[in-house]
Structure formats: C-alpha cells, structure tokens
Design an enzyme around this catalytic site. Sequence first.
Site, PDB file in Angstrom:
ATOM      1  N   HIS A  82       0.817  -1.222   0.000  1.00  0.00           N
ATOM      2  CA  HIS A  82       0.000   0.000   0.000  1.00  0.00           C
ATOM      3  C   HIS A  82       0.850   1.272   0.000  1.00  0.00           C
ATOM      4  CE1 HIS A  82      -3.041   2.926   1.039  1.00  0.00           C
ATOM      5  NE2 HIS A  82      -2.470   3.133   2.216  1.00  0.00           N
ATOM      6  N   HIS A 111       3.603   6.836   5.433  1.00  0.00           N
ATOM      7  CA  HIS A 111       2.388   7.545   5.847  1.00  0.00           C
ATOM      8  C   HIS A 111       1.519   6.792   6.838  1.00  0.00           C
ATOM      9  CE1 HIS A 111       0.078   5.285   2.743  1.00  0.00           C
ATOM     10  NE2 HIS A 111      -0.942   5.573   3.512  1.00  0.00           N
ATOM     11  N   GLU A 147       0.059   5.699  12.377  1.00  0.00           N
ATOM     12  CA  GLU A 147      -1.311   5.311  12.682  1.00  0.00           C
ATOM     13  C   GLU A 147      -1.433   3.815  12.965  1.00  0.00           C
ATOM     14  OE1 GLU A 147      -4.004   6.897   9.819  1.00  0.00           O
ATOM     15  OE2 GLU A 147      -5.742   6.221  10.959  1.00  0.00           O
ATOM     16  N   ASP A 148      -0.702   3.028  12.228  1.00  0.00           N
ATOM     17  CA  ASP A 148      -0.924   1.582  12.309  1.00  0.00           C
ATOM     18  C   ASP A 148       0.111   0.809  13.112  1.00  0.00           C
ATOM     19  OD1 ASP A 148      -3.044   2.107  10.749  1.00  0.00           O
ATOM     20  OD2 ASP A 148      -2.263   1.221   8.912  1.00  0.00           O
ATOM     21  N   ASP A 183      -3.211   7.980  -1.122  1.00  0.00           N
ATOM     22  CA  ASP A 183      -3.688   6.989  -0.158  1.00  0.00           C
ATOM     23  C   ASP A 183      -5.136   6.622  -0.471  1.00  0.00           C
ATOM     24  OD1 ASP A 183      -3.697   5.536   2.375  1.00  0.00           O
ATOM     25  OD2 ASP A 183      -4.889   7.206   3.167  1.00  0.00           O
ATOM     26  N   ASP A 210     -23.029  12.850 -27.766  1.00  0.00           N
ATOM     27  CA  ASP A 210     -21.568  12.875 -27.815  1.00  0.00           C
ATOM     28  C   ASP A 210     -20.937  11.992 -26.751  1.00  0.00           C
ATOM     29  OD1 ASP A 210     -22.526  14.553 -25.914  1.00  0.00           O
ATOM     30  OD2 ASP A 210     -21.071  16.147 -26.273  1.00  0.00           O
TER      31      ASP A 210
END
Length: 718
Positions: A48, A72, A76-77, A139, A260
């Site tokens: 990712h 990134h 957080e993880d 992301d 169109d």
Amino acid sequence: MVQFEDLIEKVRRNSPDANIELLRRAYAFSATEHEGQVRRSGEPYLGHPLEVADFLADMHLDSVAIAAALLHDVVEDTLTTIERIEEGFGPEVAQVVAGVTKLGTIPFSSSEERQAENFRKMLLAMVDDVRVIFVKLGDRLHNMRTLGHLPEAHRIRIAQETKDIYAPIANRLGMSKVKNELEELAFHHLEPRAYEALRTKVEDRRRVTEGQIEELRQTIATKLTDAKIPIEYLEGRIKRLFSIHQKLKRQRINIDQVYDLAALRLVTHTAKDCYAALGIIHHTWSPVPGRIKDFIAMPRPNGYQSLHTSVVSERGFAFEVQIRTAEMHRVAEEGIAAHWKYKEGRIGANRDEQYFLWLRQMLEWNQEVRDPQEFMQSLKVDLYPEEVYCFTPRGEVKALPRGATIIDFAYTVHTDVGHQCIGGRLNGKMVPLRTQMKNGDIVEIVTAKGRRPSRDWLSFVVTSRARNKIRHFINAEEKTRATEIGRKLLEREARRCNIRIRSKLTAQSTTRLAAEYGFPKIEELYAKIGYGKVAARHVLGKLVPQSDLSEQAAKNEVSAPTVGNVQPSQERITVRGFDDLLVFRARCCNPIRDESIVGYITRGKGVSVHSADCPNVLNLLYDPERRIDVAWDRHDDLTPYIVSLAIQIEDRQGILADISARIADIDTNIKNIEATTSDDQRGRISVTVEVRDVKHLQRVLGSLRGVTGVLDVERAAR
Ligand code: MN
C-alpha cells in the site's frame, strides 16, 4: 504490485538529484514497521505505501513527499511515534506524515452538501503543507482501487466520503486525473446496479463508437499534418461512466439520447496551434452551436486551460474535441501537483511566484502575502486564513471566523445556548468562555439555566451573530428597566403636583396617552420616559389640566429617586425633534451656551449634555445607541451660566483687586472669589462668574490673562 526498485528507477529518471538514500531508508523502515501486517486483500501491507509513493513519483513530486508516502501509515498503524520519524528522516518528512495522520483521525459523518463543503475546507485548513494533500489523495486512490475487499458498510462509507470530500478536493486543486478516477470508483461502489447497467449499455455501443472514433482520429491527423500543426498526442475515447451518468440524470434522458459519447483529445505545442487546429476541425465538420468554449483565453478557477468544441461528422456522429498544449495538459491532469516540479532545494523564483499567484487565485485567497518566495521555501500553506472549522460533539462541522470564541460557537448552536453559556469543553477539557478555537477542535458548550449574557462578552466575541444576540438581550433587559423607571418618574412627578396618578391611569386613558405619543402600548411610553426621551411632566400634562401642574408639594419631596443629586430641570438645549425633554448639563464639564455639545440618554434621569471634549464623553458613549443629537436653543432668555475659573498667580499685593476690577470692567458678575497662597510665592485664585455664552467666557479669560502676575487661567469643574 509496484516493486521498490522500479519506483527508484522512476524517481531517478524524473530527477537526477533525488535523495535516493532517503527513500531507501524510508522503505526499509516502513518494511520493518509493517512487517507481518496484511491488507484485507491478503497482500502484504507494504504494498500500500509503495503504491502511494508510486502515485507521487508519477506526479514528479520531491523525495520528501515520496518518503512521507512510504511512511504515511506507520504512525497510525504501528507503535512508531512522530518523534522517531523526525529523528530518522528529518522535520519535513515528519511534518507531512503528521499531517496525513491527523487528517486520518477526522471523522466525517454527513453527506449534506453544506456540511461536506465545510468539511472539505476544514481538511484543507488543517493542512500546512500541500504535500500532505498529495499523500492523502494517493492513499485514498489506492484504497478506492482495492475497496472491493472490504465489507459492504465500510465500502459505502468510504466511497461516500470519497465522492463528497476527496474528489471535490482533487477537483478544487485541478487534479482532474485523480478526481476522475475517484469519482468513477465511488460511482461503482455507491450505485453498483446503475453502474453495471450503464457499463453494459456503453459496452454495446463501444465497438461501433470506437470504429468511428478511429476514423475521425485519422482524418484529423491527416489534416493537421497537411497544415503542419504538430501533434504531440491525439487520442479518442469514450467518456467516463460517471460523467455520462451525471449527464443522463441532469438532462433526464436515456443513453440513446446522449449524442456525444465520444471525445477526442489533441495535445499540440502552442496556443496558436490550438486555435489553428480548432479552425481546421470546424472547417471539416459542423460545430454544434453553443458548445465552443475557450478556456485558454478564460481559464477555469482551478487553472484549467483548453479549447472545447462539439462537432457532427458527415455520418451524423457527434463528438467532443478538447485541444490544448502539453503544458496545459499536464496542468489539466495534475493541477497543483503539475506546478510542483522536482526542486530538491532549488527554487525558481518566477515559476514559484506564478505558481503561488495561481494557487492563491485557485483557492480564492484574498489576503496579501508579503513574501511569496519565503512562503514557498517553507512549503507552508494556509488555505483558509480567515476561517476556523470545529466540530459539535455530534460531528457537525461549524465554520467560524478566525479568533472565534466559545461564546461565538455557542450562538451558532442556538440563541438560548449562547445566552445560557457558562463555559465549554474543548476536546474534553473545560475552558473559559473567551477561549479561541482551533481547526478540528471538538467543542461542547456547557450551559446553566438562568444564566444571562454579560455586556463583557461584547469585548471578545467576533461573530456578528453573537454580537447581535447579546446586544439584543441586553437592550431588552435595559428596556424593561427603563419601563420601570419611567413609570416611577411619572408617579413621582404626579406626587410632586399632588395628583393621584393611579386614578387617572385607566385602561382607556393609558391607551389614549400612548397613542398620543405614537406608541401602541403604555409600556413603550414608560420606557421613553425612563430613557429620558420624554419628560414625565410633559406626559402628566396630557393627563390633567395645565393648572393642576403647580408644585405645591415640592417642598415635601426630600430627594428624588434618581441617581445622584441632580435635579432634572428645563435647560436651554433642544434634542433632536423633541421639544420638551428632561435635559441637564453634566456637572463634570458644565457646558455653556454655544460650546459644542453631545447628549447621552441616561437611565431614568433624562438626557445629560456634555461638552464635546469632556473626558467622560468617550467613556459614556461606548453605547452609541444612547447617544442623541443636541443643540443650543436659539430663542432663549439671557439667564447666565455659572462658571468657575482657576487662576494661577504670582503672589503680589493687590492682585486680587486687579482681577476683580478687570472682570467688572467687561460687565461680568462675580458670584464668588477666593484666594489661597503657598510658600513658593505662588498663589491660586478661584473665581466664580456669570457668563452668557462661550464668547463671553473667552473675553473674560482673555482679559484675566492680561493682568500682570497672572500665570495661567483655566476653567474649573464646579
Ligand atoms: Mn494509507
């Protein structure tokens, strides 16, 4: 899945000065931190951040942005802290990672359009480095591409958020390539059935359409080559499903009525080439009236430039053509990122200034920036410098002006919440009322029954709503008080004249009385008396015959219920339109005829009149609503004004007599004269004189200054 070495290759190709070593370390760190983690798809998590980094590399962004993309999700993880990122990769990378992490924590809950707009602005306002947005969009794009692996509820929520928040942000920043893909993916997940149905129908027509597109493409290519117009890129395509879908919805038509479906895009060298190509196309096929748009001469607010036209081929096949230069094309696809050329510390002044102007215009930023160069070097942005965005506890976003306080916030919730506000919790912590909010704060208002707004609040609230509500409340309260005072003033005036007021004030008489002054209710009249706009005596005169208004009982009246010891009296001053008003000259400055004066409506005493340069005036007139225009009455008797003068003298024999004589010389009455001396051969004389007006007073002052031994003459307060 992207391989790291391929990414490095791409970065190197785009910029020889890239900090490859930084990227390698970031990758290694991310690999260690995400070790063992997998995505819902079952793939290793590391894929990712690699995809996000690849997205940024495609946009030619700098090493800091790409390193931040690789890192990134680690804060957080995993258990990594921002401090560790800063130690390992420097403050810039850490700042971008922190920004992305912060955005990830903001809960978005409503898809109501106004809320969504506020929310988008809040996201942008919280970003202090544009690269945060790039990473966040990369992301989101990869998450949307792999959304199929998530449970349905998650999928819907993320797709909705993408449609409401992230696609519009990409659009706002001119990044149409990202915007288009996000919209297409969101459409797929939010309306799977409509998406599928539309896709099938377009598929059915694809073969035919594609054949025609290819034919047209070749015709154009030949004609352009004949005319020696360079072709950098010429491609035909079928329009995106989401844009067809919107068109169907907007125009309430079905797919067969969309004429169109196809579009051709020509990328050439110069703007001149663009216009020449347009001429050739219009010469070859008939243009559809009203469909020609010149975004080169008039770019869109997000910087987009292109020529658009729709034409109909000889076989009746309608299609759209977009014509632009390579530079315009890059801006059209990448928007703000296109202006973010690989710099690695080198700042090209002109380009950046231009970029900056463009960014500013794009984001409707009207504030002056003193040094755009410095601004760019720090890569700092403040996209909404005038606003601050915060949450209610239920997740609703409120936009307020910068500097807005807890009280301002309370009034945006509800007027009563504002009136009864006693404090607030900011992100769970109790704070005082005057606390200013920051972007992303969660604000909870604490109220107490019976609490009232204070005049004090007016000194720190910034929204006009709060200000008006507080003023309104205070004025209403004052009016109630003024009504009470007015009623008492009328009663007092009646007592003074030995009139039994209660028996005079019947339902009929009060209604008539109020009407006589132009008010629907007697309370309004009382309030006017209380504010001093109407004299109690005047009102009384309407109730009883003039002959009853003698003050037989005046001596019994020890003191009036008014503030201070001022007895309201008829002064020789008129007040704006009223001819009989409770007016008195203020003791502090004791203005005399022809001095410039201002009136101030006191509570219950009437209008106090100050000299315009009285120091109290500034303090008193803080409430401009109570200021009233006053003027000296012209037709007046010559009753003099009493003025006290303070004279500084050299202590010499006979000076008192000299001064008395000089004053008498100019026909002026002395009411009182007193002299005091001090040890330093200086003395002070107080003299009280009667003067007719300012001119007269000036004459007195002038003549006194001419007396030998007089050092200074001043008007004294009584
Ligand atoms: Mn992520």
